[in-house]
Design a protein around this motif. Structure first.
Motif, PDB file in Angstrom:
ATOM      1  N   PHE A  33       0.830  -1.197   0.000  1.00 44.63           N
ATOM      2  CA  PHE A  33       0.000   0.000   0.000  1.00 44.63           C
ATOM      3  C   PHE A  33       0.873   1.259   0.000  1.00 44.63           C
ATOM      4  O   PHE A  33       0.589   2.220  -0.692  1.00 44.63           O
ATOM      5  CB  PHE A  33      -0.908  -0.002   1.225  1.00 44.63           C
ATOM      6  CG  PHE A  33      -1.808   1.183   1.291  1.00 44.63           C
ATOM      7  CD1 PHE A  33      -1.401   2.355   1.915  1.00 44.63           C
ATOM      8  CD2 PHE A  33      -3.056   1.154   0.695  1.00 44.63           C
ATOM      9  CE1 PHE A  33      -2.220   3.467   1.953  1.00 44.63           C
ATOM     10  CE2 PHE A  33      -3.894   2.259   0.725  1.00 44.63           C
ATOM     11  CZ  PHE A  33      -3.474   3.419   1.360  1.00 44.63           C
ATOM     12  N   CYS A  34       1.924   1.211   0.769  1.00 39.62           N
ATOM     13  CA  CYS A  34       2.669   2.404   1.144  1.00 39.62           C
ATOM     14  C   CYS A  34       3.803   2.728   0.184  1.00 39.62           C
ATOM     15  O   CYS A  34       4.595   1.863  -0.175  1.00 39.62           O
ATOM     16  CB  CYS A  34       3.225   2.145   2.536  1.00 39.62           C
ATOM     17  SG  CYS A  34       4.294   3.421   3.154  1.00 39.62           S
ATOM     18  N   GLY A  35       3.871   4.011  -0.209  1.00 39.48           N
ATOM     19  CA  GLY A  35       4.949   4.466  -1.082  1.00 39.48           C
ATOM     20  C   GLY A  35       6.314   4.233  -0.477  1.00 39.48           C
ATOM     21  O   GLY A  35       7.287   3.971  -1.187  1.00 39.48           O
ATOM     22  N   GLY A  36       6.406   4.322   0.831  1.00 34.83           N
ATOM     23  CA  GLY A  36       7.672   4.073   1.516  1.00 34.83           C
ATOM     24  C   GLY A  36       8.136   2.641   1.308  1.00 34.83           C
ATOM     25  O   GLY A  36       9.327   2.363   1.198  1.00 34.83           O
ATOM     26  N   HIS A  39       9.493   2.337  -2.254  1.00 38.65           N
ATOM     27  CA  HIS A  39      10.843   2.910  -2.263  1.00 38.65           C
ATOM     28  C   HIS A  39      11.861   1.947  -1.672  1.00 38.65           C
ATOM     29  O   HIS A  39      12.915   1.701  -2.242  1.00 38.65           O
ATOM     30  CB  HIS A  39      10.792   4.219  -1.489  1.00 38.65           C
ATOM     31  CG  HIS A  39      12.066   4.974  -1.477  1.00 38.65           C
ATOM     32  ND1 HIS A  39      12.394   5.912  -2.425  1.00 38.65           N
ATOM     33  CD2 HIS A  39      13.114   4.949  -0.622  1.00 38.65           C
ATOM     34  CE1 HIS A  39      13.576   6.424  -2.150  1.00 38.65           C
ATOM     35  NE2 HIS A  39      14.039   5.860  -1.054  1.00 38.65           N
ATOM     36  N   GLY A  61      -0.484   4.578  -1.586  1.00 36.84           N
ATOM     37  CA  GLY A  61       0.017   5.078  -0.306  1.00 36.84           C
ATOM     38  C   GLY A  61       1.070   6.147  -0.401  1.00 36.84           C
ATOM     39  O   GLY A  61       2.111   6.064   0.249  1.00 36.84           O
ATOM     40  N   CYS A  62       0.837   7.140  -1.196  1.00 43.37           N
ATOM     41  CA  CYS A  62       1.750   8.258  -1.299  1.00 43.37           C
ATOM     42  C   CYS A  62       0.878   9.489  -1.130  1.00 43.37           C
ATOM     43  O   CYS A  62       0.174   9.871  -2.054  1.00 43.37           O
ATOM     44  CB  CYS A  62       2.438   8.224  -2.670  1.00 43.37           C
ATOM     45  SG  CYS A  62       3.252   9.751  -3.120  1.00 43.37           S
ATOM     46  N   PRO A  63       0.871  10.092   0.062  1.00 44.06           N
ATOM     47  CA  PRO A  63      -0.104  11.155   0.336  1.00 44.06           C
ATOM     48  C   PRO A  63       0.022  12.345  -0.608  1.00 44.06           C
ATOM     49  O   PRO A  63      -0.978  12.999  -0.922  1.00 44.06           O
ATOM     50  CB  PRO A  63       0.208  11.576   1.783  1.00 44.06           C
ATOM     51  CG  PRO A  63       1.516  10.993   2.112  1.00 44.06           C
ATOM     52  CD  PRO A  63       1.741   9.845   1.214  1.00 44.06           C
ATOM     53  N   PHE A 140      -1.042  10.703   5.955  1.00 36.91           N
ATOM     54  CA  PHE A 140      -2.065   9.781   6.420  1.00 36.91           C
ATOM     55  C   PHE A 140      -2.126   9.783   7.947  1.00 36.91           C
ATOM     56  O   PHE A 140      -1.764  10.775   8.582  1.00 36.91           O
ATOM     57  CB  PHE A 140      -1.803   8.376   5.873  1.00 36.91           C
ATOM     58  CG  PHE A 140      -1.896   8.282   4.372  1.00 36.91           C
ATOM     59  CD1 PHE A 140      -0.771   8.008   3.604  1.00 36.91           C
ATOM     60  CD2 PHE A 140      -3.094   8.467   3.720  1.00 36.91           C
ATOM     61  CE1 PHE A 140      -0.844   7.928   2.214  1.00 36.91           C
ATOM     62  CE2 PHE A 140      -3.185   8.386   2.327  1.00 36.91           C
ATOM     63  CZ  PHE A 140      -2.046   8.116   1.581  1.00 36.91           C
ATOM     64  N   THR A 171      -6.214   5.584   5.389  1.00 41.21           N
ATOM     65  CA  THR A 171      -5.764   4.487   4.525  1.00 41.21           C
ATOM     66  C   THR A 171      -6.728   3.311   4.362  1.00 41.21           C
ATOM     67  O   THR A 171      -6.854   2.791   3.246  1.00 41.21           O
ATOM     68  CB  THR A 171      -4.398   3.968   4.997  1.00 41.21           C
ATOM     69  OG1 THR A 171      -4.462   3.676   6.380  1.00 41.21           O
ATOM     70  CG2 THR A 171      -3.325   5.005   4.769  1.00 41.21           C
ATOM     71  N   PRO A 192       0.816  -0.894   5.732  1.00 40.36           N
ATOM     72  CA  PRO A 192       1.760   0.184   6.025  1.00 40.36           C
ATOM     73  C   PRO A 192       2.158   0.180   7.501  1.00 40.36           C
ATOM     74  O   PRO A 192       1.304   0.349   8.380  1.00 40.36           O
ATOM     75  CB  PRO A 192       0.966   1.443   5.668  1.00 40.36           C
ATOM     76  CG  PRO A 192      -0.469   1.053   5.790  1.00 40.36           C
ATOM     77  CD  PRO A 192      -0.549  -0.414   5.517  1.00 40.36           C
ATOM     78  N   HIS A 194       4.027   2.166   9.642  1.00 40.54           N
ATOM     79  CA  HIS A 194       3.930   3.267  10.602  1.00 40.54           C
ATOM     80  C   HIS A 194       2.535   3.845  10.721  1.00 40.54           C
ATOM     81  O   HIS A 194       2.148   4.334  11.782  1.00 40.54           O
ATOM     82  CB  HIS A 194       4.990   4.316  10.292  1.00 40.54           C
ATOM     83  CG  HIS A 194       6.377   3.763  10.501  1.00 40.54           C
ATOM     84  ND1 HIS A 194       7.384   3.896   9.583  1.00 40.54           N
ATOM     85  CD2 HIS A 194       6.881   3.040  11.528  1.00 40.54           C
ATOM     86  CE1 HIS A 194       8.470   3.267  10.043  1.00 40.54           C
ATOM     87  NE2 HIS A 194       8.189   2.743  11.212  1.00 40.54           N
ATOM     88  N   VAL A 195       1.743   3.770   9.678  1.00 37.78           N
ATOM     89  CA  VAL A 195       0.317   4.103   9.810  1.00 37.78           C
ATOM     90  C   VAL A 195      -0.283   3.182  10.863  1.00 37.78           C
ATOM     91  O   VAL A 195      -1.043   3.593  11.734  1.00 37.78           O
ATOM     92  CB  VAL A 195      -0.416   3.898   8.468  1.00 37.78           C
ATOM     93  CG1 VAL A 195      -1.915   3.739   8.689  1.00 37.78           C
ATOM     94  CG2 VAL A 195      -0.154   5.052   7.533  1.00 37.78           C
ATOM     95  N   GLU A 349       8.336   9.103  -3.151  1.00 36.99           N
ATOM     96  CA  GLU A 349       7.687   7.810  -2.900  1.00 36.99           C
ATOM     97  C   GLU A 349       6.789   7.381  -4.027  1.00 36.99           C
ATOM     98  O   GLU A 349       6.213   6.314  -3.973  1.00 36.99           O
ATOM     99  CB  GLU A 349       6.829   7.907  -1.630  1.00 36.99           C
ATOM    100  CG  GLU A 349       7.471   7.192  -0.473  1.00 36.99           C
ATOM    101  CD  GLU A 349       8.842   7.722  -0.231  1.00 36.99           C
ATOM    102  OE1 GLU A 349       9.042   8.930  -0.322  1.00 36.99           O
ATOM    103  OE2 GLU A 349       9.747   6.913   0.032  1.00 36.99           O
TER     104      GLU A 349
END
Lengths: 363, 102, 354
Positions: A33-36, A39, A61-63, A140, A171, A192, A194-195, A349
């Protein structure tokens, strides 16, 4: 560095990969989900290390990427107002709106400053009582509580020149929307990390429950991601979808209650415009009426004019996970990090930026 | 939404703390993690601690990964050779299953 | 003299003369500058140690606009001297003379200017170069960020020495003179909104001595046809854009592929940590006291050994090699053993939240 180096151990990484290879019999596609995560996966070269049966697909997932054009245009219009000082996270600076980016406004004389934290924006407001300091609230559930704290501190300090333009989004609704749309067959979700530190791993139980899709919440080091992938493969092979917390050192089932309470004290759930996913109910955060005086949208109503989408740009599809960046006709040929057409190529991201930077050569 | 770095709390003053990683120190806010103490590791996102890291869970994760490593023997010409014995392999996978899903 | 720079300091009149006499001449103390003519006339060759240096003329210029102007490990003045000295050194030139042009913002405290000029003098002295001509202009308050400096430099390249971006060949070894990311992260740590306390220090340093040592090591190697110095194919100082950008430039110009081992690139813990905190990659962060060199395989060990004996090469390391495959691209082998492309920097690296 503690909690980083140990989770990059090459030997343990190879172990996880061997395990995945051994267990994976059917082709699967997991969405990170997350751009992080996108990356990190590219940065450590994880894509090539996975067995051919396991494919990964980037999610929304890239705000910065999912900020709608109209909202971006609004932020840029605010930057051009007299006596306004815009504070923003760095990622937002270069995203092209309908008529240029924030960076363009800055080059033309707008006062736009990159900050690392909402508290830095607050300090700038204290240092410049003669200006209206507007913070672009992008992010997020990891970021929204931090912005809520800054608003509470502004209130406690009696500041009257600090504002937030809330573009925060949630999210789980976005994940639901992608599965509901059914445009891409997903065998599992890499959650994700950290979310989820904030919202808690239980927040993802709707995935196995309503969609029979397994979810493995992952941290951001290579071992974390590989462990999540191995867990997802295991759940697919055994036909037992569930939520696995593969980031137990940083995630609890209930999340961070303090952070959630603070976030809900300042913000209420509202509808939001998502690039790629459109307008979705109950998917964003807006300032509660009690904090209306900090709301930049109310204090500075601007009409940014009609939105211009860039023809041929497939950011929306990339964000929905239906295509990969090389499928976009503009990718690399017209749209590059130096001359981006859409946010996915701009944001560090963004999926397109990751593919452009790290992919493209058969290595 | 994603970038949060594990840092060590070296001192606390009110809701602020000094946090250190690799010799780099920064002032952070503990407004979201009031339970954090000096000596704790916290995840820092945009200058705020968003969660306290659980050392035991971290060690547990590494331990079970190391256990998993014992089921697989090294590298031969770049290929991964697994435990030869059929039974051993099945049991290894079964054990790894539960380990992976914990 | 007043304690702040005034517009009149740049007008060429009384105050300008006072500034030159009492500040610049005081610190850049050499007979050539003391002439104070419109141009400096210098001898075309000069003695360096016991060796008469003569050959091709190398000429370069660069402008320095760094903010803040004072930072741990240096200042804009030190940077202005080292940066130009290093541009000459990267072509294998012995730097000789520098010019210094100043654009000052009205209101700049004279004490700050004096501190910068004193630093330039000290740096130039240590580097063995002379600042022989200069210029000063003053602009209205707000039209320059405190001060900007331009330095141009001339030097001499000895016969047989011809490193260039297009000279690199498959099989060449890539050697880095030390840790990367120190300068850029030090500057980043000083900026408003990104302040953090750290043992970060800029690596700003003049590298021509290191290059001379490397060439000396090569010249005493028997390498078949031509002299040993020909084995040094390219030198680059990875400033803006960092190591990754410099490597990409060379790969492009020489039409070769470059393979780098991630774990072999030396990075200080504090730099690594600061990069993690801000979501930056040390391979793209600026350096002001490092060089990367491409040398023929047979010469690599000798060059590396000599670099490590020099004060600016103590942590020198072989970080990769040049190949005929994936021409024009740089590939990184990650710590996990996977391979991925290492692209050049586009735009600026901005701190990430995500």
């Amino acid at each position: 560095m503690k909690y980083i180096d140990e989770f990059r151990d090459p030997q343990l990484a190879r172990t996880l990969l061997a395990n995945t290879r051994a267990r994976s019999t059917q082709p699967v596609r997991f969405m990170e989900f997350c751009g992080g995560h996108t990356h990190a996966i590219f940065r450590h070269g994880l894509r090539q290390m996975l067995p051919p049966t396991v494919k990964l697909r980037s999610g929304p997932g890239c705000p910065v990427c999912v900020t709608a054009s109209a909202d971006l245009d609004r932020a840029i219009a605010l930057a051009k107002l007299p006596d306004v000082l815009i504070t923003t996270f760095g990622d937002m600076l270069k995203v092209p709106g309908s008529h240029g980016a924030l960076q363009t406004a800055k080059a033309e004389g707008a006062d736009v400053r990159v900050v690392y934290s909402a508290l830095d924006a607050l300090q700038i407001a204290r240092d410049h009582p003669e200006r209206a300091v507007i913070f672009l609230g992008v992010g997020f559930e990891t970021t929204a509580p931090t912005v809520a704290v800054s608003i509470l501190e502004a209130e406690a300090g009696g500041l009257d020149n600090f504002y937030v333009l809330s573009l925060h989004k949630l999210t789980p609704p976005a994940t639901r929307a992608i599965l509901d749309a059914g445009e891409v067959r997903l065998s599992g979700i890499i959650g994700p990390g950290h979310v989820t530190t904030v919202i808690g791993s239980r927040a993802w139980e709707f995935l196995p429950r309503d969609y029979s899709v397994p979810c493995a919440v992952a941290g951001f080091e290579p071992l974390d991601i590989l462990r999540a992938v191995a867990a997802l493969v295991e759940m697919v092979e055994s036909g037992q979808p569930a939520v696995v917390n593969a980031y137990a050192r940083g995630v609890h089932p209930e999340g961070n209650r303090t952070a959630l309470d603070i976030m809900h004290r300042v913000f209420e759930v509202s509808e939001a415009d998502w690039r790629g996913l459109g307008r979705m109910p109950a998917s964003g955060l807006a300032l509660r009426p009690e904090y209306a005086r900090f709301d930049a949208a109310l204090a500075f109503p601007v009409d940014p004019g009609p939105t211009r989408e860039h023809e041929g740009c497939r950011c929306g599809d990339v964000l929905r996970g239906t295509v990969e960046p090389p499928d976009c006709p503009l990718f690399r040929r017209v749209c590059t990090p130096a001359r981006p057409v859409g946010p996915c190529m701009v944001s560090a991201e963004g999926a397109c930026a990751a593919w452009y930077r790290y992919g493209g050569v058969d290595v | 939404m994603c970038l949060a770095i594990p840092t060590l709390i070296t001192s606390i003053e009110g809701t602020s703390a000094r946090a250190e990683i690799g010799g780099v120190e920064r002032t952070i806010s503990l407004a979201l993690t009031p339970e954090a103490r000096v000596g704790d590791y916290v995840l820092v996102h945009t200058g705020f601690a968003i969660g306290v890291l659980d050392e035991e869970e971290a060690q547990e994760t590494l331990r079970l990964l190391e256990e998993l490593a014992e089921f697989y023997t090294g590298e031969t010409n770049g290929e991964w050779r697994m435990a030869n014995d059929e039974l051993e392999m099945v049991s290894a996978i079964r054990n790894s299953q539960s380990a992976i899903l914990r | 003299m007043s304690d702040k720079i005034l517009l009149a300091h740049g007008s060429g009149g009384q105050l300008s003369h006072e500034l030159v006499e009492h500040l610049f001449l005081k610190y850049f103390d050499n007979p050539i500058l003391a002439h104070l003519d419109d141009a400096a006339v210098v001898r075309e060759t000069r003695f360096f140690g016991k060796n008469r240096v003569s050959g091709k003329l190398a000429f370069t210029t660069d402008s320095y606009v760094v903010s803040p102007i004072f930072f741990p490990g240096g200042d804009i003045g030190k940077l202005a001297v080292c940066g130009t000295v290093n541009d000459l050194a990267m072509r294998g030139a012995m730097p000789l003379y520098l010019s210094a042009g100043f654009i000052l913002e009205e209101g700049l405290p004279l004490a700050d200017l004096e501190r910068v000029v004193a630093s330039m003098a000290v740096t130039a002295q240590a580097a063995g170069v002379q600042i022989v001509t200069g210029d000063t202009k003053v602009v209205d308050h707000g039209k320059a960020d405190r001060l900007f400096i331009n330095t141009a430099g001339v030097g001499v390249v000895s016969a047989g020495v011809n490193p260039g971006g297009d000279q690199v060949r498959p099989g060449d070894v890539v050697i880095l003179s030390g840790t990367v990311g120190d300068h850029g992260m030090t500057i980043m740590s000083q900026r408003e909104g990104l302040r953090f306390d750290s043992p970060l220090v800029s690596d700003c340093a003049p590298l021509h001595g290191l290059v001379a040592a490397m060439l000396d090591a090569l010249s005493s190697l028997p390498l078949g046809e031509g002299s040993g110095v020909r084995a040094l194919h390219c030198l680059r100082d990875p400033t803006r854009g960092g190591l990754a950008t410099a490597l990409n430039e060379v790969a492009g110009k020489s039409g070769v592929g470059i393979e780098i081992e991630e774990h072999a690139v030396p990075v200080r813990d504090a730099v690594r940590a600061a990069c993690e905190l801000l979501g930056l990659d040390p391979l793209y962060v600026a350096n002001e006291g490092k060089l990367v060199t491409f040398v023929a395989t047979e010469a690599a060990d000798a060059v590396l050994a000599r670099m490590r004996t020099h004060e600016y090469g103590r942590e020198a390391a072989i970080i990769g090699q040049v190949t005929a495959e994936h021409a024009g691209r740089v590939v990184l082998r990650t710590a996990l053993g996977a391979r991925r492309v290492l692209d050049m920097l586009v735009g600026e690296q901005l701190p990430r939240i995500c």
